[in-house]
Design an enzyme around this catalytic site. Structure first.
Site, PDB file in Angstrom:
ATOM      1  CG  ASP A 116      -1.870  -1.075   1.219  1.00 36.76           C
ATOM      2  OD1 ASP A 116      -2.268  -1.588   0.046  1.00 36.76           O
ATOM      3  OD2 ASP A 116      -2.320  -1.530   2.219  1.00 36.76           O
ATOM      4  CG  ASP A 303      -3.999  -2.018   9.435  1.00 35.84           C
ATOM      5  OD1 ASP A 303      -3.281  -1.076   8.927  1.00 35.84           O
ATOM      6  OD2 ASP A 303      -3.458  -3.027   9.763  1.00 35.84           O
TER       7      ASP A 303
HETATM    8  N1  EPU Z   1       9.164   2.241  10.172  1.00 31.03           N
HETATM    9  C1  EPU Z   1      10.510   2.603  10.063  1.00 31.03           C
HETATM   10  N2  EPU Z   1      11.474   1.765   9.657  1.00 31.03           N
HETATM   11  C2  EPU Z   1      11.347   0.537   9.682  1.00 31.03           C
HETATM   12  C3  EPU Z   1       9.924  -0.102   9.756  1.00 31.03           C
HETATM   13  C4  EPU Z   1       9.057   0.772  10.253  1.00 31.03           C
HETATM   14  O1  EPU Z   1      10.797   3.757  10.410  1.00 31.03           O
HETATM   15  O2  EPU Z   1      12.283  -0.295   9.435  1.00 31.03           O
HETATM   16  C5  EPU Z   1       8.157   2.862  10.501  1.00 31.03           C
HETATM   17  C6  EPU Z   1       7.069   3.100   9.152  1.00 31.03           C
HETATM   18  O3  EPU Z   1       7.397   3.933   8.656  1.00 31.03           O
HETATM   19  C7  EPU Z   1       5.821   3.266  10.168  1.00 31.03           C
HETATM   20  C8  EPU Z   1       5.849   2.761  11.380  1.00 31.03           C
HETATM   21  O4  EPU Z   1       7.364   2.401  11.687  1.00 31.03           O
HETATM   22  O5  EPU Z   1       5.933   4.879  10.337  1.00 31.03           O
HETATM   23  C9  EPU Z   1       5.073   1.476  11.718  1.00 31.03           C
HETATM   24  O6  EPU Z   1       5.537   0.415  10.684  1.00 31.03           O
HETATM   25  P1  EPU Z   1       5.691  -1.085  10.983  1.00 31.03           P
HETATM   26  O7  EPU Z   1       6.799  -1.465  10.561  1.00 31.03           O
HETATM   27  O8  EPU Z   1       5.019  -1.354  12.232  1.00 31.03           O
HETATM   28  O9  EPU Z   1       4.512  -1.426   9.956  1.00 31.03           O
HETATM   29  P2  EPU Z   1       4.691  -2.809   8.931  1.00 31.03           P
HETATM   30  O10 EPU Z   1       5.095  -4.070   9.548  1.00 31.03           O
HETATM   31  O11 EPU Z   1       5.125  -2.143   7.600  1.00 31.03           O
HETATM   32  C10 EPU Z   1       2.376  -3.695   9.443  1.00 31.03           C
HETATM   33  C11 EPU Z   1       1.067  -4.202   8.795  1.00 31.03           C
HETATM   34  C12 EPU Z   1       0.244  -2.938   8.233  1.00 31.03           C
HETATM   35  C13 EPU Z   1       0.013  -2.020   9.580  1.00 31.03           C
HETATM   36  C14 EPU Z   1       1.196  -1.795  10.454  1.00 31.03           C
HETATM   37  C15 EPU Z   1       0.874  -1.093  11.719  1.00 31.03           C
HETATM   38  C16 EPU Z   1       1.713  -6.319   7.745  1.00 31.03           C
HETATM   39  C17 EPU Z   1       1.991  -7.121   6.606  1.00 31.03           C
HETATM   40  N3  EPU Z   1       1.389  -4.989   7.858  1.00 31.03           N
HETATM   41  O12 EPU Z   1       2.889  -3.095   8.687  1.00 31.03           O
HETATM   42  O13 EPU Z   1      -0.833  -3.495   7.601  1.00 31.03           O
HETATM   43  O14 EPU Z   1      -0.579  -0.792   9.250  1.00 31.03           O
HETATM   44  O15 EPU Z   1       1.900  -2.958  10.757  1.00 31.03           O
HETATM   45  O16 EPU Z   1       0.044  -1.756  12.332  1.00 31.03           O
HETATM   46  O17 EPU Z   1       1.670  -6.776   8.973  1.00 31.03           O
HETATM   47  C18 EPU Z   1      -2.744  -3.448   6.232  1.00 31.03           C
HETATM   48  O18 EPU Z   1      -2.980  -4.531   6.644  1.00 31.03           O
HETATM   49  O19 EPU Z   1      -3.489  -2.846   5.684  1.00 31.03           O
HETATM   50  C19 EPU Z   1      -1.482  -2.845   6.660  1.00 31.03           C
HETATM   51  C20 EPU Z   1      -1.153  -1.601   6.027  1.00 31.03           C
END
Ligand code: EPU
Length: 416
Positions: A116, A303
């Protein structure tokens, strides 16, 4: 190009079952790379992201047997360490391939994961952890990581969900003890850890912000169901509430939904809880505006933010939406405005929505999974006919959504 055509404005009724969680099943699929034995995962949602993830595993050499809601996977013959770049680019969750491939094969090369467009999605937290465990990292058009051996150490996950998952996936077979501080505590992270423990891993602290992993020499096969999707449960509550309908939502894990129930309750949503299910009823009085602030679990999930934004259009007074996690998640509000919502954008993270306003159907573009389902529900609530384009975003995360909504009385047609 596939689209949904919806005739909105009707009251709905009936039952809808919550499917297995997208964000739990994808890391579980990746975990199967850590053993040569067969694993079986049940309650698997039939969504596009699962199909694409299984294609990635097959392309790497895995044997995959899929039967409706269950999948058997054997990764004994996996030889490749470079997952298909086209499929990797279709979803963010492909980032969780890094930990298992690095751990099992000593090398991985991944195109930058897509998914996304909801804000900047760096993977620095993941890469720093692998480097601390002894890996060498080269970043260019792709990220290449190699490690003759991974060593346990103290890591900081900064509450990143997939970051925590990658650290766990890399830590279970590393030598010695890995301690993950500031670990994400989302139910899908717990589900992954439980699956790995069934495979013979030694992870403790599940559901807390400190995970302790004692590395083991090998993992074996295991079988486990995927937890119910808490985001889908919240989505269906928003659907029933915004359309002022009576809907039974089945296969709910109430323990995951405290913040969601609290906020819907504050807004005046009328619902009753039963074991593993919930009934949303038409409101007893007008819905009330609220402050909707997203947070880390157990706070309100980002989400679900767009779904609360939609309900705010049906609430009396001015609601304030604050999503501090992603800077690109308010795009749906421009489309809700076109349908008649009264929206004031404050900045990329905050908006005010004043209601109640009627909504009218229109031509809508789905932009990501959650804005897509939100606009689809807006079209169900709106008077008149709507057409929703780019529905592959919705299919990425919601199984056979048109069929399931039709069973509630929604007039929806998929046109290929
Ligand atoms: N972030 C960093 N550096 C990193 C990783 C993340 O700065 O190395 C920042 C991101 O930019 C963001 C925040 O940390 O501002 C949170 O990111 P996180 O890593 O927790 O998100 P993600 O693991 O990429 C998962 C879900 C998302 C959900 C987020 C938050 C999966 C596959 N995706 O993403 O789900 O929004 O956690 O809960 O598990 C969805 O299902 O629609 C979706 C987007």
């Amino acid at each position: 190009m596939a689209k949904f055509v919806i005739q909105g404005g009707k009251r709905l009724s009936g039952k809808i079952r919550v499917a297995g969680a997208k964000n739990a099943v994808l890391p579980m699929l990746s975990a199967t790379l850590l053993t040569e034995d067969e694993c079986e995962i049940t309650n698997v949602p039939q969504i596009l992201d699962v199909g694409n993830f299984l294609e990635i595993l097959k392309d790497l050499g895995a044997k995959v047997e899929r039967r409706e809601q269950s999948v058997k996977i054997s990764c004994a013959r996996v030889t490749k360490t470079r997952p298909d770049p086209g499929l990797v680019a279709s979803m963010r969750a492909s980032v969780v391939l890094l930990g298992p491939l690095l751990s099992r094969k000593g090398a991985v090369e991944l195109a930058f994961p897509g998914g996304d467009l909801i804000g900047s999605r760096p993977i620095d937290i993941h890469l720093r952890a692998f480097a601390q465990m002894g890996a060498k990292i080269e970043e260019g058009q792709t990220v290449k990581i190699t490690a003759a051996k991974l060593s346990g150490c103290e890591l900081f996950a900064e509450s990143s969900v997939t970051g925590t998952e990658n650290m766990v996936l890399a830590g279970v077979l590393a030598s010695g003890r890995t301690v993950i501080k500031l670990a994400a505590a989302e139910p899908h992270v717990v589900c992954l850890c439980e699956f790995l423990n069934r495979m013979g891993a030694k992870i403790s602290g599940l559901g807390t912000n400190t995970l302790v992993i004692d590395g083991v020499a090998g993992l074996h096969g295991a079988k486990m169901p995927v937890i119910p999707d808490m985001i889908e449960a919240g989505t269906f509550m928003a659907l029933a509430a915004a359309s002022k309908s009576e809907v039974d939502i089945l296969e709910i894990n109430h323990d995951h939904l405290d913040a969601v129930y609290h906020k819907f309750g504050e807004m005046g949503v009328n619902f009753e809880k039963f074991p593993n299910r919930l009934k949303v009823l038409p409101p007893k009085q007008a819905y009330q505006a609220a402050i909707v602030r997203t947070g880390l679990y157990p706070n309100l999930a980002t989400d679900l933010q767009p779904l609360f934004g939609l309900l705010a259009t049906q609430c009396q007074g001015t609601s304030r939406i604050h999503d501090w996690i992603w800077e690109g998640r308010l795009g749906y509000l421009a489309q809700l405005s076109k349908m008649g919502a009264d929206v004031k954008l404050i900045d990329t993270h905050q908006a005010e929505i004043t209601g109640p306003t009627g909504l009218s159907g229109g031509v809508i573009k789905s932009m990501d999974i959650r804005s897509g389902i939100t606009l689809l529900i807006a079209a169900i609530v709106a008077d008149g006919r709507s057409e929703i384009f780019d529905i592959h975003h919705i299919d990425r995360g919601y199984e056979r959504i048109d069929e399931r909504l039709r069973a509630l009385g929604v007039e929806i047609e998929r046109i290929e």
